[in-house]
Structures are given as C-alpha cells and as structure tokens.
Design a protein around this motif. Structure first.
Motif, short mmCIF file in Angstrom:
data_model
loop_
_atom_site.label_atom_id
_atom_site.label_comp_id
_atom_site.label_asym_id
_atom_site.label_seq_id
_atom_site.Cartn_x
_atom_site.Cartn_y
_atom_site.Cartn_z
N ASN A 5 -40.05 16.33 -18.20
CA ASN A 5 -40.76 17.14 -19.18
C ASN A 5 -41.60 16.31 -20.14
OD1 ASN A 5 -39.89 19.56 -18.18
ND2 ASN A 5 -38.00 19.50 -19.36
N ALA A 6 -41.35 15.02 -20.24
CA ALA A 6 -42.12 14.16 -21.13
C ALA A 6 -42.52 12.90 -20.36
CB ALA A 6 -41.30 13.79 -22.35
N LEU A 7 -43.81 12.62 -20.38
CA LEU A 7 -44.34 11.47 -19.66
C LEU A 7 -45.58 10.99 -20.38
CD1 LEU A 7 -44.41 9.72 -16.96
CD2 LEU A 7 -46.03 11.42 -16.17
N SER A 8 -45.72 9.70 -20.50
CA SER A 8 -46.93 9.12 -21.09
C SER A 8 -47.20 7.81 -20.36
CB SER A 8 -46.75 8.88 -22.58
OG SER A 8 -47.92 8.31 -23.11
N SER A 127 -52.98 4.67 -7.76
CA SER A 127 -52.22 3.97 -6.73
C SER A 127 -50.99 3.32 -7.33
CB SER A 127 -53.09 2.89 -6.07
OG SER A 127 -53.31 1.82 -6.95
N ARG A 128 -50.03 3.09 -6.47
CA ARG A 128 -48.77 2.46 -6.89
C ARG A 128 -49.03 1.05 -7.39
NH1 ARG A 128 -43.42 2.80 -3.37
NH2 ARG A 128 -42.00 2.13 -4.98
N ARG A 129 -49.97 0.35 -6.75
CA ARG A 129 -50.30 -1.02 -7.14
C ARG A 129 -50.80 -1.08 -8.58
NH1 ARG A 129 -54.37 -3.79 -3.38
NH2 ARG A 129 -52.51 -4.11 -2.15
N ASP A 130 -51.63 -0.12 -8.97
CA ASP A 130 -52.21 -0.15 -10.31
C ASP A 130 -51.26 0.36 -11.39
OD1 ASP A 130 -54.65 -1.21 -9.45
OD2 ASP A 130 -55.41 0.75 -8.91
N GLN A 134 -44.49 2.64 -13.44
CA GLN A 134 -44.69 4.02 -13.88
C GLN A 134 -44.95 4.97 -12.71
OE1 GLN A 134 -47.97 3.33 -16.52
NE2 GLN A 134 -46.62 3.23 -18.28
N TRP A 135 -45.10 4.44 -11.51
CA TRP A 135 -45.44 5.25 -10.35
C TRP A 135 -44.38 6.31 -10.06
CZ3 TRP A 135 -49.47 6.58 -7.71
CH2 TRP A 135 -49.34 7.10 -6.44
N HIS A 136 -43.12 5.90 -10.08
CA HIS A 136 -42.03 6.84 -9.77
C HIS A 136 -41.97 7.97 -10.80
CE1 HIS A 136 -38.31 8.33 -8.10
NE2 HIS A 136 -37.77 8.30 -9.30
N LEU A 138 -44.42 9.14 -12.58
CA LEU A 138 -45.56 10.03 -12.35
C LEU A 138 -45.29 10.97 -11.20
CD1 LEU A 138 -48.52 10.90 -12.88
CD2 LEU A 138 -49.17 9.16 -11.23
N ARG A 139 -44.77 10.45 -10.11
CA ARG A 139 -44.47 11.30 -8.94
C ARG A 139 -43.42 12.36 -9.29
NH1 ARG A 139 -46.38 10.08 -4.00
NH2 ARG A 139 -44.64 11.11 -3.02
N CYS A 140 -42.40 11.98 -10.06
CA CYS A 140 -41.38 12.94 -10.47
C CYS A 140 -42.00 14.05 -11.31
CB CYS A 140 -40.27 12.25 -11.25
SG CYS A 140 -39.20 11.23 -10.25
N ALA A 141 -42.87 13.68 -12.24
CA ALA A 141 -43.48 14.67 -13.12
C ALA A 141 -44.44 15.58 -12.36
CB ALA A 141 -44.22 13.97 -14.26
#
Length: 162
Positions: A5-8, A127-130, A134-136, A138-141
């Motif tokens: 519910n919260a992501l930045s 992309s995951r590289r960039d 935080q990639w995981h 973002l995918r969860c959100a």
C-alpha cells in the motif's frame, strides 16, 4: 514482503529501451528519407503523398516524451508520478497498469487521474538492472490486488450468521 500500500522509488527509463527507440526512429527516418529521394528516380513523384502518413507517425514517435528519471509513489490506490526534469517538481496522481512484462523489465502505462492534465498517458519502461533492490517492491505493488471501491461494508461477511 514489502507493504504493497505504500511505495516510493526513484525510477529511471531503461537505457536499452532509450537506445532501442532512438535507433528505430533513426532507421525509420533514414529509410523514409531515402524513399522520398528515390521516388523521383523511379519516375513516380505522384506516389510521394503515400509517405505522408508514415512521416506523421514517425514525427509522433520522435516527439514521444519518455521519462528519463523521476519519482513513482503509491499511497493506497493512488499512484503519483513526479517527472525528474528540471523545473517540474509537481506530482501527478493517476493509476498504473502493466502493458508488457518481460520478467526483468516492464512497460507500465501511467494514466493521469485528471483528464485535463498536460500528459494524460505516460509510458514507463523500467528494468531490474536500473532499479536494483527496488524491483521486487515495484512488482509487488503493481500486481497487488485492488480493494473493492465500495469498501469492506459492501462485502459479504466471511461466515454466515447462524
């Protein structure tokens, strides 16, 4: 598991995506220019008008504004996007949908909530590289289930009363 519910996160358009779109735009414009030049050699200058739709599409593709960097936040169901361009510190509220998912990269469509905003739809190639760690999150959100807009009171109780 991170709180969905919260992501930045700080986002950056994938370098491979920027390079690929620039290369394709350049190749298409060179091909179209060559076609225009050789139309006179083929004695068919009347067919040049057929290249007009391709020219317009190419101009639109070259004018697309990809966010190079910025801040993407999620608070509950509202996503906020702040462009990292100098002089634009305002956040635009909206919604995010996955357009393409390649596992290690995603193309997201950010649709601004106020329809009168300057750019109604923004495309985010990430992309995951960039994004690194935080990639995981973002995918969860992005893939987390959306709660019912009517709220919990409109939902049926978990167990029927006896």
């Amino acid at each position: 598991m991170p709180d969905s519910n919260a992501l930045s996160i700080q986002i950056r358009t994938a370098a491979a995506w920027r390079f690929g779109t620039a290369a394709l735009t350049l190749a298409a414009s060179l091909s179209l220019g060559w076609w225009f030049v050789t139309a006179f050699e083929r004695d068919s200058p009347g067919w040049i008008w057929l290249g007009l739709p391709a020219s317009l599409a190419l101009g639109a593709a070259a004018a697309m504004h990809w966010i190079r960097s910025g801040q993407l936040r999620r608070e509950g169901e509202v996503w906020r996007l702040a462009d990292g361009a100098p002089g634009s510190a305002e956040e635009t509220p909206g919604s995010v949908a996955v357009a393409l998912d390649g596992g290690h990269w995603m193309l997201l469509r950010f649709r601004a909530t106020p329809a009168g905003s300057r750019r109604h739809v923004r495309w985010l190639a990430l992309s995951r590289r960039d994004l690194g760690g935080q990639w995981h999150a973002l995918r969860c959100a992005v893939y987390s289930p959306r709660p019912d807009p009517a709220g919990r009171s409109a939902q049926a109780p978990a167990a029927p009363s006896a």
